[in-house]
Enzyme design. Structure first.
Site, PDB file in Angstrom:
ATOM      1  N   CYS A   1       0.841  -1.190   0.000  1.00  0.00           N
ATOM      2  CA  CYS A   1       0.000   0.000   0.000  1.00  0.00           C
ATOM      3  C   CYS A   1       0.881   1.246   0.000  1.00  0.00           C
ATOM      4  CB  CYS A   1      -0.873   0.016   1.241  1.00  0.00           C
ATOM      5  SG  CYS A   1      -1.838  -1.477   1.410  1.00  0.00           S
TER       6      CYS A   1
ATOM      7  N   ARG B   1       2.268   1.475  -5.919  1.00  0.00           N
ATOM      8  CA  ARG B   1       2.444   0.552  -4.796  1.00  0.00           C
ATOM      9  C   ARG B   1       1.218  -0.331  -4.569  1.00  0.00           C
ATOM     10  NH1 ARG B   1       6.767   2.013  -1.436  1.00  0.00           N
ATOM     11  NH2 ARG B   1       5.890   0.637   0.138  1.00  0.00           N
TER      12      ARG B   1
ATOM     13  N   TRP C   1      -3.296  -2.221  -1.669  1.00  0.00           N
ATOM     14  CA  TRP C   1      -3.119  -3.527  -2.305  1.00  0.00           C
ATOM     15  C   TRP C   1      -3.708  -4.509  -1.301  1.00  0.00           C
ATOM     16  CZ3 TRP C   1      -0.531  -8.173  -1.309  1.00  0.00           C
ATOM     17  CH2 TRP C   1      -0.368  -9.021  -2.416  1.00  0.00           C
TER      18      TRP C   1
ATOM     19  N   ASN D   1      -0.307  -0.041   6.099  1.00  0.00           N
ATOM     20  CA  ASN D   1       0.343  -0.908   5.117  1.00  0.00           C
ATOM     21  C   ASN D   1       0.916  -2.089   5.893  1.00  0.00           C
ATOM     22  OD1 ASN D   1       1.832  -2.032   3.025  1.00  0.00           O
ATOM     23  ND2 ASN D   1       3.552  -0.615   3.307  1.00  0.00           N
ATOM     24  N   GLY D   2       0.684  -3.317   5.410  1.00  0.00           N
ATOM     25  CA  GLY D   2       1.232  -4.485   6.106  1.00  0.00           C
ATOM     26  C   GLY D   2       0.118  -5.425   6.524  1.00  0.00           C
TER      27      GLY D   2
ATOM     28  N   GLU E   1      13.761 -14.287 -16.632  1.00  0.00           N
ATOM     29  CA  GLU E   1      13.325 -12.897 -16.516  1.00  0.00           C
ATOM     30  C   GLU E   1      12.390 -12.525 -17.683  1.00  0.00           C
ATOM     31  OE1 GLU E   1      13.209 -10.774 -14.332  1.00  0.00           O
ATOM     32  OE2 GLU E   1      13.098  -8.820 -15.298  1.00  0.00           O
TER      33      GLU E   1
ATOM     34  N   LYS F   1       8.528 -11.271 -17.162  1.00  0.00           N
ATOM     35  CA  LYS F   1       8.023 -10.014 -17.711  1.00  0.00           C
ATOM     36  C   LYS F   1       6.750 -10.267 -18.518  1.00  0.00           C
ATOM     37  CE  LYS F   1      10.271  -7.082 -15.880  1.00  0.00           C
ATOM     38  NZ  LYS F   1      10.685  -7.897 -14.884  1.00  0.00           N
TER      39      LYS F   1
ATOM     40  N   GLU G   1       3.734 -11.173 -16.154  1.00  0.00           N
ATOM     41  CA  GLU G   1       3.168 -10.101 -15.324  1.00  0.00           C
ATOM     42  C   GLU G   1       2.566  -8.983 -16.156  1.00  0.00           C
ATOM     43  OE1 GLU G   1       5.946  -8.048 -12.740  1.00  0.00           O
ATOM     44  OE2 GLU G   1       7.550  -8.303 -14.174  1.00  0.00           O
TER      45      GLU G   1
ATOM     46  N   HIS H   1      14.283 -33.133 -21.211  1.00  0.00           N
ATOM     47  CA  HIS H   1      13.908 -33.947 -20.054  1.00  0.00           C
ATOM     48  C   HIS H   1      12.440 -33.759 -19.677  1.00  0.00           C
ATOM     49  CE1 HIS H   1      18.055 -35.081 -19.638  1.00  0.00           C
ATOM     50  NE2 HIS H   1      18.398 -33.803 -19.670  1.00  0.00           N
TER      51      HIS H   1
ATOM     52  N   LYS I   1       4.188  -2.597  -6.552  1.00  0.00           N
ATOM     53  CA  LYS I   1       5.624  -2.425  -6.754  1.00  0.00           C
ATOM     54  C   LYS I   1       6.443  -2.947  -5.583  1.00  0.00           C
ATOM     55  CE  LYS I   1       9.177  -0.766  -8.975  1.00  0.00           C
ATOM     56  NZ  LYS I   1       9.603  -1.575 -10.132  1.00  0.00           N
TER      57      LYS I   1
END
Ligand code: F6R
Length: 637
Positions: free
Chosen positions: A2, A27, A78, A104-105, A506, A510, A513, A529, A632
């Site tokens: 948040c 955020r 968030w 936040n948390g 990576e 990308k 997301e 395999h 973020k």
């Protein structure tokens, strides 16, 4: 997670809060809200969805200034406890409507606290963990036994700094909370203060002339002041127009560390780009150059930014662990190749969220390298704390000055990439890779494994890579076109070997997301395999090809891997260095990057993958700065 902004001063608190939230929205963007104290009232407004919904709500009101007052706060959420609804949006208030709280948390013992509050008659409106704090403050401020809702809710403020009733009440409440939290609180009858607290979650203070700000990060107040104050673990800050006072949860006054923010508001704006991500991709040559600048001292030694360890401590290291999450973890995987090659020390890379739960073998000769853009990722922070409890040394690689992870570490190397607002990391990944390479060279140097002139030669070569990054970015139009043409694809595979393997991971992250597509990264040799069963006609497969001048046989092996997938109908998109002709017959699409040292190759091979994911997501009509479900900075475990 948040985003939080609190304000006390002379300006319209609503304007300051909304401007701050615009910069903090990266955020979290499930819902947002504001609260302002003024004209004898506490007013709140909140809405589910992006900040634009809240702004619309405020603009639809009948009044010109719906929330008068110069003390206030804002929150962008968030969601953790309770879905992203209007009712769960912050701020949350107590039974009297006099106290407002943003958070936040995660308050881990909230269920027990909620049951206790409900048991004594408090009515909680939301499903959040946050709301309990407003009600606990109500009880504390009443000075009453639990459950007695006050008739006269507050006492007049005492004069001594840090002794304000609201500050004292927040300290007492914090002592009852478990978990991670940044809290900011307001009270209808106390327009002279805004009070904040933190544990395992970020909070920074902005110090202006006759005004003060409390925020999750400096971007929220950078348009007003560049003077900042760090708030430490388990501390409460009381902000007034004439200054701030910081105490611990027991009320002892503590000194915060002041610092000057070395970037300004324009660095956190889009600068003519439609998306932050596009701007940040293009900022990579500068971000990389800034991270690498001035790293060799006059006598040829690599310099870290903060070093609370001696050279002997580094010489005593017999094992390296790298802990990080997401993109930063991929930078760590690249670092492993360099650290082991240059230092001959065993190096393990671990997802921070798993690290402390599997009982890693650590002691004072273990070096733990923690990589984090934000410096606040709770999984990484907890891994750092665990490592230090076990007496290991911790070196942080971080992009955010004043954040928690560097503060909890024994040594720090900052990536100087400037603010990264796009939720997907781009420029800070390059900064992290460069910083990891510097740390590898640093270790090799202090341990005497590489000679000074060898280290200097590597650093000088590394310092030439920003130019290669610039050249690569200038060539990526064909990649953009290709990405647009693949907007309808169902899935994409990424293959690599050696340092190209983390680059493949990576690239897949990308794409997941940003474009919400199924994407997987594999070591190309592992394909046979199992994963080769995924190949079907037309499936796009991106292959990151190592230099033909690199490790013996590696190049030839990956050329065979390309042939294997192509023989099964895959559409091959090959990223290879200039002059590599061996791949040409097997590439349906060939993207060229400039040649560089094998260990530095990720600094260029990652770029086409960033552009691919960004362009493909845009072609699918998606918001690349704020992908769904993400935030973020992840300050919950
Ligand atoms: C992906 C991304 C995330 C972060 C991860 C760690 O594009 O940005 O995977 O890399 O959440 O964040 P920091 O580096 O702030 O610890």
């Amino acid at each position: 997670m948040c985003g939080i902004i609190g304000y006390v001063g002379d300006q319209s608190a609503l304007d300051v809060a909304l401007n701050g939230l615009r910069r903090l929205e990266y955020r979290g963007y499930d819902s947002s809200g504001v609260a302002v104290v003024g004209a004898g009232a506490l007013r709140t407004a909140r809405r589910a969805g992006k900040l634009a919904n809240l702004e619309k709500l405020l603009s639809e009101g009948p009044e010109m200034n719906p929330m008068p007052g110069t003390t206030g706060m804002g929150h962008t959420r968030w969601a953790t406890h309770g879905g992203p609804t209007d009712v769960n949006a912050h701020p949350h208030t107590d039974c009297t409507g006099a106290i407002a709280v943003i958070h936040n948390g995660i308050i881990e013992n909230f269920a027990a606290l909620r049951a206790e509050l409900e048991g004594v008659g408090h009515e909680l409106a939301s499903e959040t963990d946050t709301e309990v704090v407003a009600h606990l403050l109500e009880i504390e401020l009443a000075g009453a036994e639990a459950g007695v809702v006050p008739e006269q809710p507050v006492a007049p403020p005492r004069a001594a700094a840090g002794a304000h009733p609201l500050t004292g009440a927040l300290r007492r409440v914090c002592r009852r909370l478990e978990g991670a939290f940044t809290l900011v609180v307001l009270h209808r009858d106390y327009p002279e203060v805004v009070v904040g607290a933190r544990r395992n979650s970020p909070l920074v203070v902005g110090l202006g002339q006759g005004e003060a700000f409390l925020a999750s990060d400096v971007s929220a107040f950078i348009a007003h002041t560049r003077e900042a104050l760090e708030i430490g673990q388990d501390q409460v800050v009381e902000a007034r127009r004439d200054g701030v006072t910081v105490t611990d949860f027991d009320g002892e006054i503590v000194e915060g560390r002041r610092y000057h923010v070395d970037w300004d508001a324009s660095a956190a704006e889009k600068g003519g780009y439609p998306y932050f991500m596009l701007k940040e991709i293009n900022e990579q040559p500068t971000a990389l150059a800034d991270t690498l600048r001035g790293r060799l001292s006059a006598d040829g030694a690599i310099v870290l930014d903060e070093e609370r360890l001696s050279a002997q401590d580094f010489r005593d290291v017999d094992k390296v662990f790298i802990v990080a999450c997401g993109t930063a973890y991929h930078a760590g995987l690249i670092a492993k190749y360099a650290v082991e090659h240059w230092t001959r020390l065993p190096c393990e890379v671990e997802m921070a969220s798993e690290f402390r739960y599997r009982d890693p073998v650590l002691d004072r000769s273990t070096l733990v390298i923690a990589i984090s853009q934000s410096g606040e990722t709770l999984d990484t922070l907890m891994a750092v704390k665990h490592a230090r409890e076990q007496k290991a040394r911790v070196l942080a690689i971080c992009n955010t000055n004043g954040s928690t992870i560097p503060r909890e570490s024994d040594a720090v190397l900052y990536t100087r990439c400037g603010p990264e607002v796009g939720v997907a990391s781009t420029k800070t990944f390059l900064g992290q890779v460069a910083a990891c390479l510097l740390v590898g060279l640093y270790l090799a140097q202090v341990r005497g494994v590489l000679y000074g002139d060898e280290v200097a030669a590597y650093v000088e070569r590394l310092q030439r890579t920003p130019e290669l990054v610039e050249r690569t970015l200038a060539r990526l139009e064909p990649m953009r076109e290709l990405a647009r043409s693949l907007a309808g694809a169902k899935a994409v595979l990424f293959l690599g070997r050696h340092v190209g393997y983390p680059v493949a991971l990576e690239g897949a992250l990308k794409l997941k997301e940003l474009a919400y597509m199924h994407a997987e990264g594999f070591p190309a040799g592992e394909l046979k395999h199992g994963p080769i069963a995924l190949i079907e006609p037309g499936l796009p497969v991106l292959v990151i090809v190592p230099s033909p001048r690199g490790r013996a046989n590696l190049h030839g092996k990956i050329v065979s891997n390309i042939q294997e997938v192509r023989a099964r109908g895959a559409r091959t998109i090959v990223i290879a260095e200039d002059g590599d002709v061996a791949v040409e017959p097997y590439a349906d699409h060939l993207i060229r990057v400039p040649a560089t040292a094998s260990l530095f190759a990720p600094l260029v091979t990652t770029l086409p993958l960033q552009v691919f994911a960004c362009e493909l997501a845009l072609a699918r009509g998606l918001d690349v700065d704020q992908p769904r479900n993400l935030a973020k900075s992840v300050t919950v475990e």
